[in-house]
Design an enzyme around this catalytic site. Structure first.
Site, PDB file in Angstrom:
ATOM      1  N   TYR A 180       0.840  -1.202   0.000  1.00 12.79           N
ATOM      2  CA  TYR A 180       0.000   0.000   0.000  1.00 12.79           C
ATOM      3  C   TYR A 180       0.875   1.252   0.000  1.00 12.79           C
ATOM      4  CZ  TYR A 180      -3.923  -3.093   0.859  1.00 12.79           C
ATOM      5  OH  TYR A 180      -4.863  -4.090   0.730  1.00 12.79           O
ATOM      6  N   CYS A 222      -6.826  -4.420  -7.749  1.00  7.93           N
ATOM      7  CA  CYS A 222      -6.409  -4.049  -6.397  1.00  7.93           C
ATOM      8  C   CYS A 222      -5.916  -5.273  -5.614  1.00  7.93           C
ATOM      9  CB  CYS A 222      -7.530  -3.333  -5.667  1.00  7.93           C
ATOM     10  SG  CYS A 222      -9.058  -4.276  -5.584  1.00  7.93           S
ATOM     11  N   HIS A 223      -6.184  -6.468  -6.121  1.00 10.32           N
ATOM     12  CA  HIS A 223      -5.677  -7.675  -5.450  1.00 10.32           C
ATOM     13  C   HIS A 223      -4.160  -7.753  -5.487  1.00 10.32           C
ATOM     14  CE1 HIS A 223      -6.254  -8.892  -9.683  1.00 10.32           C
ATOM     15  NE2 HIS A 223      -5.167  -9.643  -9.487  1.00 10.32           N
ATOM     16  N   GLU A 231      -2.007 -15.342 -11.275  1.00 15.84           N
ATOM     17  CA  GLU A 231      -1.126 -14.464 -12.043  1.00 15.84           C
ATOM     18  C   GLU A 231       0.336 -14.908 -11.942  1.00 15.84           C
ATOM     19  OE1 GLU A 231      -1.916 -10.404 -10.978  1.00 15.84           O
ATOM     20  OE2 GLU A 231      -3.896 -10.466 -11.903  1.00 15.84           O
TER      21      GLU A 231
END
Length: 169
Positions: free
Chosen positions: A106, A137-138, A164
């Protein structure tokens, strides 16, 4: 008043609600969010119609299927749901330009967004992202390396990160 179109789409992470208005995606929701509540929140956008006959919804479901099969790395869909603030717009831009398998904290996202002292606000922007998976946002984790919270649940966030990472292997 515009018409909001939506469909429910089955994915490996469960059923998802996908909604568009005025030719742009405005919401992607996980089943755990309660689709009736989500649709109630969207009601001010216009009358609500269900169905996949909509061209954008068809494209969105097709691209999501490709993503989950590992055939798509980025989405090519018009995004609505204006984030509303310069910080949220900047966060969206950084997330959309991030690469699959690329994680950031973050704090790193706050810095990349141009708001280096706004880590909590950036975390809030991620938590209220109306287009999860599409706006990834993951890919944002806590400074200690843990996944942190996620609207779709921590298991879903881990699934997306693993998916991913496997694509890169």
């Amino acid at each position: 008043m515009s018409v909001l179109h939506y469909c429910l789409h089955t994915t490996p992470i469960g059923e998802m609600l996908i909604a568009e208005a005025d030719g742009a995606l405005v919401r992607v929701a996980f089943a755990r969010e309660d689709f009736d509540v989500v649709l109630g929140d969207l009601a001010p956008l216009g009358s609500i119609e269900k169905g996949v006959a909509n061209v954008l919804l068809h494209a969105a479901t097709h691209q999501l299927d490709e993503y989950f099969r590992g055939e798509r790395k980025a989405f090519d869909l018009p995004l609505g749901a204006d984030p509303g603030t310069p910080l949220k717009r900047a966060v969206r831009e950084v997330l959309v330009s991030s690469k699959p398998g690329e994680v950031m904290t973050y704090k790193e996202l706050a810095m990349a967004s141009g708001f280096p002292s706004a880590t909590r606000a950036v975390a809030s922007a991620c938590a209220t992202n109306p287009l999860p998976v599409i706006v990834p946002c993951h890919r944002v984790i806590r400074s200690d390396g843990s996944t942190g919270e996620y609207l779709g649940g921590t298991e879903t966030k881990r699934f997306l990160l693993d998916l991913e990472t496997e694509e890169l292997a």
